[in-house]
Design a protein around this motif. Structure first.
Motif, PDB file in Angstrom:
ATOM      1  N   THR A  43       0.812  -1.217   0.000  1.00 15.81           N
ATOM      2  CA  THR A  43       0.000   0.000   0.000  1.00 15.81           C
ATOM      3  C   THR A  43       0.841   1.260   0.000  1.00 15.81           C
ATOM      4  OG1 THR A  43      -1.835   1.122   1.124  1.00 15.81           O
ATOM      5  CG2 THR A  43      -0.212   0.054   2.532  1.00 15.81           C
ATOM      6  N   ALA A  67      -4.036   1.884  -0.410  1.00 12.34           N
ATOM      7  CA  ALA A  67      -5.152   0.975  -0.121  1.00 12.34           C
ATOM      8  C   ALA A  67      -5.364   0.830   1.378  1.00 12.34           C
ATOM      9  CB  ALA A  67      -4.870  -0.393  -0.732  1.00 12.34           C
ATOM     10  N   ALA A 136      -7.930   3.642   3.794  1.00 15.39           N
ATOM     11  CA  ALA A 136      -7.341   4.077   2.533  1.00 15.39           C
ATOM     12  C   ALA A 136      -6.984   5.552   2.638  1.00 15.39           C
ATOM     13  CB  ALA A 136      -8.331   3.853   1.393  1.00 15.39           C
ATOM     14  N   ALA A 203      -2.228  -4.818  -6.455  1.00 12.79           N
ATOM     15  CA  ALA A 203      -1.510  -3.557  -6.384  1.00 12.79           C
ATOM     16  C   ALA A 203      -0.842  -3.252  -7.714  1.00 12.79           C
ATOM     17  CB  ALA A 203      -0.462  -3.594  -5.274  1.00 12.79           C
ATOM     18  N   GLY A 239      -3.838  -1.152  -4.261  1.00  9.19           N
ATOM     19  CA  GLY A 239      -2.655  -0.500  -3.731  1.00  9.19           C
ATOM     20  C   GLY A 239      -1.820   0.096  -4.843  1.00  9.19           C
TER      21      GLY A 239
END
Length: 402
Positions: A43, A67, A136, A203, A239
Motif C-alpha cells: 500500500t 489501499a 485508505a 496492487a 494499492g
C-alpha cells in the motif's frame, strides 16, 4: 499484446484502528521476512537508496498509504548497509500534526514476536501483522530506533514529506517532544502492506525516475502522479506503490541507485500482491549526455517486461515525455525519444500503453512540455502535469493473462 485493462476503482474508506477496537489478530503470525507477493497488498513503498551514514538515532517517518485493509506490516531495508542493522522500539500510529500522533493510535510492531530485530547487510525484514484496520489514504507515522547503526544507511532521499529525527525521543510516545530536527528523506522503511477486504484485490507498482519520484510537484501535498493514480483507483482497494528514483535509468546505474532492471526484483517482484507494473523510464538514458540509442532503450524495456511477465504481472509501458528546453536536450536526443515512443506504441511488448507524451506535449511544439503543465525546468511536470500523467494510465484488469 494490446491493452485490455481498465483502471481499477478505489476502496471504501476505512478507519485505522490501531488500538482498542476489536479487529482480531491473525491466528498464525508468519515469521519476519517470510512474506512475498500474494499474502497481502503493498500500500506504500519507496525505492531504497543510500542516504548517508547510520547513527544512534530515532526516526518518526510520515507516509501516506494508498489501499486500506487489516494486518498492517512494514518492511525495513538494509539494502545498502555493510553490516547488520539493529532496530528496536518500532511503532506505527496515526499522524495528528507534525511529529505528534493521535492519542491511543501508536502501537508496537514486532518481528517474529520480538520487539527488536536485526536486518542483515543487504537484506530486508517484514514485521508481524499488526491487528487493526487502516483507512485508505491514511497518514501514518512509523517510528523506530537504530541504537547501534554505523556505516552506509538505507532509505529514500526525495520524500517530499517532512519526517522527524530524535536522539532521546521515544518511538512509543504520541507527543512531539524530542522530535527535532526534521528530515526530507525516509530512513530504513521501504514498504508497507495490508490485507485487503477482497482477496482478489491487487496492487500497481510505478517503476520510474524523477518524474515518478515527484520532482516538480508541490512538497508535502502528495501530488506525485502515483498519488493521483492511487486516488483514482481507491474504490476497490487497489494499492499503488511509488518506486521512482530521481536520475534513474533503464540501462545503467547512477548516483541515485541501481538501474531499473537491477532493482526490479527488490522494488517490484518482491512486493506483496502486485498485479501490474507501470514502466515509465528512459529520458535519463536518451539525454545527450548519456546518448543511448532507441534500440538499446527498447531492448532494456523488453528485458524488464519479459521478467515481469514471467512473474505473472501485467506491464504498462509509458511513452517518454518531451523535454526541449532542458540543458541536455538536442535534436539527436529528440529523434531517439520519438523512435522510442513509436516502439512503445506499436512494438507489442506491453499489455497496455500510457501515452504520457501525448498527454503532456505542447501542440504548438511537440518537443516541449505544455507550458501550463511545466514545473519550469522543461523536464518535470507540475501538479497539473502529474494529474495528466495519472489520467493517461489505464492499467490492465487484474485478470490479465498472457
Amino acid at each position: 499484446m494490446s491493452g485490455r485493462g481498465r483502471a481499477r476503482r478505489a476502496a471504501a474508506v476505512l478507519l485505522l484502528v490501531l488500538a482498542g477496537q476489536a479487529t482480531p489478530a491473525l491466528a498464525v503470525t508468519p515469521p519476519a521476512g517470510a512474506t512475498v507477493r500474494g499474502t497481502g497488498v503493498v500500500t506504500w513503498a519507496a525505492s531504497a537508496q543510500r542516504v548517508g551514514e547510520g547513527a544512534d538515532r530515532a526516526y518518526r517517518l510520515i507516509v501516506k498509504v494508498s489501499a486500506g485493509g487489516t494486518d498492517l506490516r512494514v518492511r525495513l531495508s538494509n539494502a545498502f548497509g555493510d553490516r547488520p542493522l539493529t532496530v528496536d522500539g518500532a511503532h506505527a500510529g496515526l499522524q495528528a500534526e507534525g511529529a505528534s500522533l493521535k492519542p491511543g493510535s501508536n502501537r508496537a510492531l514486532t518481528f517474529d514476536g520480538e520487539h527488536t530485530v536485526t536486518v542483515p547487510a543487504g537484506g530486508t525484514v517484514w514485521s508481524d501483522p499488526l491487528p487493526g484496520r487502516v483507512a485508505a489514504g491514511a497518514r501514518l507515522a512509523v517510528s523506530l530506533r537504530t541504537p547501534d547503526a554505523r556505516g552506509p544507511a538505507t532509505g529514500h532521499e526525495l520524500a517530499l514529506t517532512t519526517s522527524y529525527l530524535g536522539r532521546d525521543a521515544d518511538p512509543g510516545g504520541a507527543g512531539d517532544t524530542g522530535w527535532a530536527p526534521t528530515t526530507g528523506s525516509w530512513w530504513y522503511l521501504d514498504a508497507i502492506s495490508v490485507r485487503p477486504a477482497h482477496p482478489r484485490t491487487g496492487a500497481v507498482v510505478a517503476l520510474g525516475d524523477s518524474i515518478t519520484d515527484g520532482w516538480g510537484s508541490t512538497p508535502g501535498r502528495d501530488r506525485r502522479w502515483p498519488d493521483d493514480l492511487a486516488r483514482r483507483l481507491r474504490a476497490d482497494g487497489t494499492g499503488v506503490a511509488n518506486e521512482g528514483i530521481s536520475g534513474n535509468r533503464v540501462l545503467s546505474d547512477d548516483d541515485g541507485g541501481p538501474s531499473a532492471g537491477r532493482r526490479l526484483e527488490r522494488d517490484v517482484l518482491s512486493q506483496p500482491g502486485v498485479r501490474t507494473v507501470i514502466l515509465y523510464e528512459g529520458v535519463n538514458d536518451l539525454k545527450a549526455h548519456h546518448g543511448a540509442s532507441a534500440a538499446e532503450i527498447v531492448a532494456g524495456y523488453r528485458e524488464i517486461t519479459e521478467r515481469a511477465h514471467a512473474a505473472g504481472l501485467c506491464v504498462v509501458g509509458a511513452t517518454v515525455a518531451p523535454f526541449k528546453g532542458w540543458l541536455q536536450w538536442d535534436p539527436a536526443a529528440e529523434a531517439v525519444r520519438r523512435e522510442v515512443n513509436h516502439q512503445v506504441r506499436t512494438g507489442g511488448d506491453f499489455d497496455a500503453v500510457a501515452d504520457v507524451d501525448r498527454a503532456l506535449r505542447d501542440p504548438r511544439d511537440p518537443a516541449r512540455l505544455r507550458p501550463d503543465l511545466d514545473s519550469g525546468d522543461h523536464l518535470h511536470p507540475d501538479d497539473d502535469g502529474m494529474r495528466a500523467i495519472a489520467g493517461a494510465v489505464d492499467p490492465p484488469s487484474r485478470n490479465c493473462r498472457r
